[in-house]
Structure formats: structure tokens, C-alpha cells
Design a protein around this motif. Sequence first.
Motif, PDB file in Angstrom:
ATOM      1  N   LYS A 265      87.638  20.124  25.545  1.00 26.16           N
ATOM      2  CA  LYS A 265      87.218  18.735  25.366  1.00 26.16           C
ATOM      3  C   LYS A 265      85.740  18.562  25.717  1.00 26.16           C
ATOM      4  CE  LYS A 265      88.360  13.979  26.656  1.00 26.16           C
ATOM      5  NZ  LYS A 265      89.255  13.099  27.461  1.00 26.16           N
ATOM      6  N   ILE A 266      85.338  19.166  26.839  1.00 26.16           N
ATOM      7  CA  ILE A 266      83.944  19.067  27.272  1.00 26.16           C
ATOM      8  C   ILE A 266      83.026  19.746  26.268  1.00 26.16           C
ATOM      9  CG2 ILE A 266      82.301  19.707  29.084  1.00 26.16           C
ATOM     10  CD1 ILE A 266      84.579  19.566  31.080  1.00 26.16           C
ATOM     11  N   ILE A 267      83.443  20.924  25.787  1.00 29.83           N
ATOM     12  CA  ILE A 267      82.626  21.665  24.816  1.00 29.83           C
ATOM     13  C   ILE A 267      82.451  20.864  23.526  1.00 29.83           C
ATOM     14  CG2 ILE A 267      82.566  23.729  23.350  1.00 29.83           C
ATOM     15  CD1 ILE A 267      83.963  25.221  25.677  1.00 29.83           C
ATOM     16  N   THR A 268      83.532  20.221  23.078  1.00 30.90           N
ATOM     17  CA  THR A 268      83.457  19.396  21.868  1.00 30.90           C
ATOM     18  C   THR A 268      82.504  18.224  22.063  1.00 30.90           C
ATOM     19  OG1 THR A 268      85.734  19.986  21.259  1.00 30.90           O
ATOM     20  CG2 THR A 268      84.803  17.997  20.246  1.00 30.90           C
ATOM     21  N   GLU A 269      82.597  17.574  23.219  1.00 32.70           N
ATOM     22  CA  GLU A 269      81.716  16.439  23.503  1.00 32.70           C
ATOM     23  C   GLU A 269      80.252  16.877  23.529  1.00 32.70           C
ATOM     24  OE1 GLU A 269      83.108  14.807  27.159  1.00 32.70           O
ATOM     25  OE2 GLU A 269      84.846  13.798  26.252  1.00 32.70           O
ATOM     26  N   TRP A 270      80.000  18.049  24.131  1.00 32.08           N
ATOM     27  CA  TRP A 270      78.630  18.554  24.183  1.00 32.08           C
ATOM     28  C   TRP A 270      78.106  18.858  22.778  1.00 32.08           C
ATOM     29  CZ3 TRP A 270      74.671  18.446  27.215  1.00 32.08           C
ATOM     30  CH2 TRP A 270      74.838  18.303  28.606  1.00 32.08           C
ATOM     31  N   ASN A 271      78.955  19.445  21.948  1.00 26.11           N
ATOM     32  CA  ASN A 271      78.554  19.737  20.570  1.00 26.11           C
ATOM     33  C   ASN A 271      78.196  18.459  19.814  1.00 26.11           C
ATOM     34  OD1 ASN A 271      78.404  22.522  19.765  1.00 26.11           O
ATOM     35  ND2 ASN A 271      80.595  22.703  20.162  1.00 26.11           N
ATOM     36  N   ASN A 272      79.001  17.421  20.032  1.00 26.91           N
ATOM     37  CA  ASN A 272      78.730  16.131  19.388  1.00 26.91           C
ATOM     38  C   ASN A 272      77.413  15.535  19.892  1.00 26.91           C
ATOM     39  OD1 ASN A 272      81.127  16.308  17.948  1.00 26.91           O
ATOM     40  ND2 ASN A 272      82.293  15.112  19.446  1.00 26.91           N
ATOM     41  N   ASN A 273      77.191  15.650  21.197  1.00 28.01           N
ATOM     42  CA  ASN A 273      75.945  15.127  21.779  1.00 28.01           C
ATOM     43  C   ASN A 273      74.729  15.873  21.229  1.00 28.01           C
ATOM     44  OD1 ASN A 273      77.335  13.280  23.357  1.00 28.01           O
ATOM     45  ND2 ASN A 273      77.446  14.651  25.124  1.00 28.01           N
ATOM     46  N   LEU A 274      74.885  17.191  21.098  1.00 28.92           N
ATOM     47  CA  LEU A 274      73.782  17.997  20.573  1.00 28.92           C
ATOM     48  C   LEU A 274      73.495  17.654  19.110  1.00 28.92           C
ATOM     49  CD1 LEU A 274      74.539  21.494  22.164  1.00 28.92           C
ATOM     50  CD2 LEU A 274      72.493  20.087  22.527  1.00 28.92           C
ATOM     51  N   ALA A 275      74.555  17.384  18.357  1.00 20.79           N
ATOM     52  CA  ALA A 275      74.383  17.017  16.958  1.00 20.79           C
ATOM     53  C   ALA A 275      73.597  15.703  16.844  1.00 20.79           C
ATOM     54  CB  ALA A 275      75.726  16.882  16.268  1.00 20.79           C
ATOM     55  N   GLU A 276      73.955  14.744  17.695  1.00 18.49           N
ATOM     56  CA  GLU A 276      73.256  13.445  17.704  1.00 18.49           C
ATOM     57  C   GLU A 276      71.801  13.620  18.155  1.00 18.49           C
ATOM     58  OE1 GLU A 276      75.427  10.741  20.122  1.00 18.49           O
ATOM     59  OE2 GLU A 276      77.233  10.819  18.890  1.00 18.49           O
ATOM     60  N   ALA A 277      71.604  14.487  19.161  1.00 20.80           N
ATOM     61  CA  ALA A 277      70.240  14.703  19.680  1.00 20.80           C
ATOM     62  C   ALA A 277      69.357  15.348  18.613  1.00 20.80           C
ATOM     63  CB  ALA A 277      70.291  15.564  20.925  1.00 20.80           C
ATOM     64  N   THR A 278      69.950  16.269  17.852  1.00 19.56           N
ATOM     65  CA  THR A 278      69.181  16.954  16.792  1.00 19.56           C
ATOM     66  C   THR A 278      68.782  15.983  15.686  1.00 19.56           C
ATOM     67  OG1 THR A 278      70.410  19.008  17.258  1.00 19.56           O
ATOM     68  CG2 THR A 278      69.200  18.877  15.170  1.00 19.56           C
ATOM     69  N   ILE A 279      69.708  15.081  15.345  1.00 19.62           N
ATOM     70  CA  ILE A 279      69.427  14.104  14.290  1.00 19.62           C
ATOM     71  C   ILE A 279      68.338  13.121  14.732  1.00 19.62           C
ATOM     72  CG2 ILE A 279      70.400  12.148  12.996  1.00 19.62           C
ATOM     73  CD1 ILE A 279      73.081  13.663  13.057  1.00 19.62           C
ATOM     74  N   SER A 280      68.404  12.702  15.999  1.00 24.34           N
ATOM     75  CA  SER A 280      67.471  11.681  16.484  1.00 24.34           C
ATOM     76  C   SER A 280      66.120  12.270  16.891  1.00 24.34           C
ATOM     77  CB  SER A 280      68.070  10.947  17.698  1.00 24.34           C
ATOM     78  OG  SER A 280      68.312  11.861  18.762  1.00 24.34           O
ATOM     79  N   LYS A 281      66.040  13.608  16.960  1.00 24.74           N
ATOM     80  CA  LYS A 281      64.796  14.239  17.375  1.00 24.74           C
ATOM     81  C   LYS A 281      63.719  14.047  16.302  1.00 24.74           C
ATOM     82  CE  LYS A 281      62.877  18.651  18.969  1.00 24.74           C
ATOM     83  NZ  LYS A 281      63.144  20.073  19.211  1.00 24.74           N
ATOM     84  N   PRO A 282      62.503  13.583  16.684  1.00 24.72           N
ATOM     85  CA  PRO A 282      61.439  13.336  15.696  1.00 24.72           C
ATOM     86  C   PRO A 282      61.050  14.606  14.962  1.00 24.72           C
ATOM     87  CG  PRO A 282      60.872  12.443  17.861  1.00 24.72           C
ATOM     88  CD  PRO A 282      62.103  13.265  18.054  1.00 24.72           C
TER      89      PRO A 282
END
Length: 282
Positions: A265-282
Motif C-alpha cells: 500500500k505504501i509503495i503504491t502511494e509513493w508511486n502515485n505521489n512520484l507520478a504527480e510530482a513528475t507531471i507538476s515538475k516544470p
Amino acid sequence: LIVLAIERSSQFISSKLDIKPAINQAIHQVLPVFIIATLALVTHTRAYIWSDSPKEKIVDALNHPESVRANIEAGNSFSVFAKYALNQQEKDKYINQSEKHFRKALELKTNSANPLFFCLFMYYENKLNPPDLLLEQLVRKVGQGFMDSTTINALTNLTACKVDNFCKFSDKYYITLMKSAIDNPNTPDYFRSNLFRNMATFYSDAIADSNTAIILTKRAIELNPQQISIRLELVYYLTKAGYFETARKELDALKKLDKLSQYSKIITEWNNNLAEATISKP
């Protein structure tokens, strides 16, 4: 007399404030209750610290003067008494008694730094600066003495104390102390791994140096490669430093280690967070 004083105080406060009648009435009703509750809490606390339990620990040390545990417990009790002392003279007396028992514990167990940690926390708990001699002695003891779980827990608590800026020793002193413990030949690898993790926390949260935190966490992983929680900490520091792709690779490696899916569960949440961070990164 106390109730009268409280009532007069509330009247004085409301007279000095430009407030509406409804708020004025609320102050008259609530403030006395609040102050009485505060006085009750202080009185209760004073009664508790003088209850049988702390006093029994002091008596136990008097009855067993050669017991390390009894002297440490007595030192802790006097530390609490000092914290709630009514005046400076009373506080100084309790501080001296507390230090006396910690010093006695150190005499009885010369190969351990643990009594010194309790003494150090006693000073900070009472908002006092510890003597330089105590700080110097602590560095020597953690670098040469016996290391057990109590020592490691004390260093972990000291890290949190430093990060929260409650313990006021310098960054340089903290780093020297931790390196001394890490270099101690009596420190097992499992404990040494935890010390690297503590230093990583300090570098990340106290001085905002995520890159050094990453290096230290990798050292911790080398000493304890099967500990998944350390690898999650590495992912956190990598993400914090902006190394999103590297963090994602670490998560992929974690999936293979997590054979029982305890951290899925934690690994999945981290993957989702990283995906969002990559998209929002300038």
C-alpha cells in the motif's frame, strides 16, 4: 480570595478591550473557569510528582545505593521535582540531587554512557545548558564504552531533540557525537545502521541537506540490506531532493524485497505521489 482575584482580573481585561457586551459577558463567565482549571492542573501535577511513586524511587536508591537502575530512577525523579520547583533555590537543590544520582550510576557502570544521557536530558528538561565537561565526557563514552539498545534509543531521542531545536548543542557537536558512536568498535552493525539513519534525519530535517541524508541512508542499507523501512526513507530523501526517477527505481526494487506485500500500500502511494510530482515538475 482566589475567586475574587480572578473576577477582578476578568473585569480588568474586559475594561481594557473594546468589545461588545456579549463577548464581555463571555469573558466574565469563561475566564474564571479557565484560570481555576489551570490552577487545578498545576496543583494536581505538583501532587502527582510528590506521590508515592517518585518518592519510592528515591527511597529505593537510598536502600540500594549500589544499584545502577535505582540511582538512575532517583535521578529522573529529582529531575521532575526540579521542573516543578516553586523557586530557584528549590530547583537548584533538586538539580544537584539529580546529578548526584546520575554520577553515582556512572561510577557503578563506568563502561556505559547511559547515565550521562539521562543527566544530559535532565538539564535540557529543566531548560538549562549542560556543563561542557558533561558533553565532552559523553563523546568519549559513546566512542569507547559498551553499546546497548538503551544507548541507541538515547541517541535516537537526542536526534529528535536536536531536530526539534529543544536541545541547544551545536550541529558540530551532534555530528562529532554520532561519529564517535558509529566508530566505536563495540557498536554492532545493526545499531550502526540505526545511527546512520539518525544522522540522515538530522541532515534532512535540521539543516535541509537531503544529498548527505541520501549518502548516510545508503550506508545504513549496506549494513542492514533487508530492512525495508530504511529503503522507504531513502525514497523519501530522493524525492525530497528531486531525484524522482531514482526514487521510482528504488520503489521497484522494494516490490521484489516485499515478498509478503506488507508494504504494498505504501509503495503504491509513493508511486502515485512520484507520478504527480513528475507531471507538476516544470
